[in-house]
Design a protein around this motif. Structure first.
Motif, short mmCIF file in Angstrom:
data_model
loop_
_atom_site.label_atom_id
_atom_site.label_comp_id
_atom_site.label_asym_id
_atom_site.label_seq_id
_atom_site.Cartn_x
_atom_site.Cartn_y
_atom_site.Cartn_z
N VAL A 76 36.46 62.33 37.58
CA VAL A 76 37.84 62.74 37.42
C VAL A 76 38.35 61.98 36.19
CG1 VAL A 76 40.16 62.72 38.41
CG2 VAL A 76 38.16 63.13 39.89
N TYR A 77 38.96 62.70 35.26
CA TYR A 77 39.47 62.10 34.04
C TYR A 77 40.98 61.99 34.14
CZ TYR A 77 34.81 63.23 32.38
OH TYR A 77 33.45 63.31 32.25
N ASP A 89 39.97 66.18 26.62
CA ASP A 89 38.76 66.60 25.90
C ASP A 89 37.54 66.55 26.82
OD1 ASP A 89 36.96 67.25 23.76
OD2 ASP A 89 36.59 65.11 23.47
N LEU A 90 37.39 65.46 27.55
CA LEU A 90 36.23 65.32 28.43
C LEU A 90 36.29 66.29 29.60
CD1 LEU A 90 36.02 61.46 28.25
CD2 LEU A 90 34.20 63.03 27.53
N ALA A 91 37.46 66.48 30.18
CA ALA A 91 37.60 67.42 31.29
C ALA A 91 37.23 68.84 30.85
CB ALA A 91 39.01 67.39 31.85
N GLN A 92 37.57 69.16 29.62
CA GLN A 92 37.30 70.51 29.13
C GLN A 92 35.88 70.68 28.59
OE1 GLN A 92 41.75 71.07 27.36
NE2 GLN A 92 40.28 72.61 26.71
N ASN A 93 35.25 69.61 28.14
CA ASN A 93 33.99 69.77 27.41
C ASN A 93 32.78 69.05 27.97
OD1 ASN A 93 34.92 71.49 25.20
ND2 ASN A 93 36.25 69.77 24.74
N ARG A 94 32.98 68.10 28.85
CA ARG A 94 31.82 67.41 29.43
C ARG A 94 31.51 68.07 30.76
NH1 ARG A 94 30.75 61.91 32.26
NH2 ARG A 94 28.74 61.29 31.39
N PRO A 95 30.36 68.70 30.89
CA PRO A 95 30.03 69.40 32.13
C PRO A 95 30.10 68.46 33.34
CG PRO A 95 28.47 69.97 30.41
CD PRO A 95 29.31 68.83 29.88
N GLY A 96 30.59 69.00 34.45
CA GLY A 96 30.63 68.26 35.70
C GLY A 96 31.98 67.70 36.08
N ALA A 97 32.99 67.88 35.24
CA ALA A 97 34.31 67.33 35.55
C ALA A 97 34.77 67.80 36.92
CB ALA A 97 35.32 67.75 34.49
N ARG A 98 35.28 66.85 37.71
CA ARG A 98 35.79 67.17 39.05
C ARG A 98 37.27 67.52 39.02
NH1 ARG A 98 32.51 65.33 43.31
NH2 ARG A 98 33.95 66.62 44.49
N ALA A 99 38.02 66.90 38.12
CA ALA A 99 39.46 67.15 38.00
C ALA A 99 39.99 66.39 36.79
CB ALA A 99 40.20 66.72 39.26
N ALA A 100 41.25 66.67 36.46
CA ALA A 100 41.94 65.93 35.39
C ALA A 100 43.36 65.62 35.85
CB ALA A 100 41.97 66.73 34.10
N VAL A 101 43.80 64.43 35.47
CA VAL A 101 45.17 63.99 35.72
C VAL A 101 45.74 63.58 34.37
CG1 VAL A 101 46.64 62.32 36.90
CG2 VAL A 101 44.57 63.17 38.04
N PRO A 108 47.89 71.63 24.12
CA PRO A 108 47.40 72.96 24.46
C PRO A 108 45.88 72.91 24.73
CG PRO A 108 48.87 73.08 22.57
CD PRO A 108 48.61 71.62 22.83
N ALA A 109 45.46 73.64 25.74
CA ALA A 109 44.03 73.67 26.06
C ALA A 109 43.19 74.08 24.85
CB ALA A 109 43.78 74.61 27.23
N SER A 110 43.76 74.93 24.00
CA SER A 110 43.02 75.42 22.83
C SER A 110 42.62 74.32 21.86
CB SER A 110 43.84 76.48 22.11
OG SER A 110 45.06 75.93 21.64
N VAL A 111 43.29 73.17 21.91
CA VAL A 111 42.92 72.05 21.03
C VAL A 111 41.48 71.63 21.28
CG1 VAL A 111 43.39 69.61 20.53
CG2 VAL A 111 45.29 71.23 20.72
N PHE A 112 41.06 71.71 22.55
CA PHE A 112 39.70 71.29 22.92
C PHE A 112 38.83 72.45 23.41
CE2 PHE A 112 42.33 67.42 23.71
CZ PHE A 112 41.79 66.64 22.70
N GLY A 113 39.27 73.67 23.19
CA GLY A 113 38.49 74.83 23.64
C GLY A 113 39.29 75.63 24.64
N PRO A 116 38.21 74.74 31.77
CA PRO A 116 37.06 75.23 32.53
C PRO A 116 37.45 75.76 33.92
CG PRO A 116 37.07 72.82 32.42
CD PRO A 116 38.20 73.30 31.58
N ALA A 117 36.81 76.82 34.31
CA ALA A 117 37.04 77.41 35.63
C ALA A 117 36.70 76.39 36.72
CB ALA A 117 36.20 78.66 35.80
N GLY A 118 37.53 76.35 37.74
CA GLY A 118 37.25 75.53 38.91
C GLY A 118 37.59 74.05 38.77
N VAL A 119 38.13 73.63 37.63
CA VAL A 119 38.49 72.22 37.46
C VAL A 119 39.99 72.06 37.70
CG1 VAL A 119 38.57 70.26 35.86
CG2 VAL A 119 36.61 71.80 35.84
N PRO A 120 40.37 71.40 38.80
CA PRO A 120 41.79 71.19 39.07
C PRO A 120 42.43 70.27 38.03
CG PRO A 120 40.46 70.67 41.01
CD PRO A 120 39.53 70.84 39.85
#
Length: 190
Positions: A76-77, A89-101, A108-113, A116-120
């Motif tokens: 969780v980041y 950045d890590l929540a959006q681009n490092r596979p396996g993220a569980r969530a972000a706070v 904007p999400a577009s800054v980092f891509g 990701p689906a399923g990441v709260p």
């Protein structure tokens, strides 16, 4: 139990950021608090911002990426103000993220891509914070939450930035307690 990485704000890894991480640890979570400023802390946002301008925002994000090397993918980041940049950045681009706070900031999400689906994701900020609201982060937060499968935006009454850091004059104990409770609810789902 969740494993969490907490990235500090522009004033550095302050005692208040460490105390917040300790509250998450006391609830049974494994928490990492990388120091992106190599031991330096700053008395004001302006001083911290001057330091970031010297080292570069991209370097801050890259230090965040290096800080999680060797940690499991399932993290969780969490980021506070400036720390939102490596966290997001890590929540959006490092596979396996569980969530972000994301606290006190959002880009904007577009800054980092794309998100990701399923990441709260939770975003926390005060409704009159001149940085969070005045610089447009709240608009980015609304768009991010609307586009996420599981997104929540929490607005607290007030104009304080970094209100969750108990070592800063901007600390708001009631809002900070509510934020921590909401984060713990999210971590219980991870």
């Amino acid at each position: 139990m969740a494993e969490v990485v907490v990235f500090h704000h522009v004033q550095g890894l302050t005692p208040g950021v460490v105390a917040l991480a300790d509250e998450l640890r006391a609830a049974g979570h494994r928490v990492h608090t990388p120091d992106l400023f190599e031991g330096r802390t700053f008395a004001s946002i302006d001083e911290g911002t001057a330091h970031v301008q010297q080292i570069g925002t991209r370097e801050v994000v890259e230090r965040g990426t290096r800080a999680v090397e060797g940690l499991p993918a399932e993290l969780v980041y969490a980021g506070f103000s400036l720390g939102v940049l490596p966290a997001q950045d890590l929540a959006q681009n490092r596979p396996g993220a569980r969530a972000a706070v994301l606290c006190h900031a959002c880009v904007p999400a577009s800054v980092f891509g794309s998100w990701p689906a399923g990441v709260p994701v939770q975003v926390h900020g005060m409704d009159a914070d001149p940085y969070f609201v005045g610089e447009g982060d709240v608009d980015a937060a609304r768009a991010l939450v609307a586009g996420a499968d599981d997104g929540e935006l929490f607005l607290y009454p007030g104009d304080r930035h970094c209100f969750a850091d108990s070592s800063l004059p901007s600390h708001d104990p009631a809002a900070a307690a509510l934020l921590i409770g909401r984060v713990l609810d999210l971590l219980a789902r991870c």
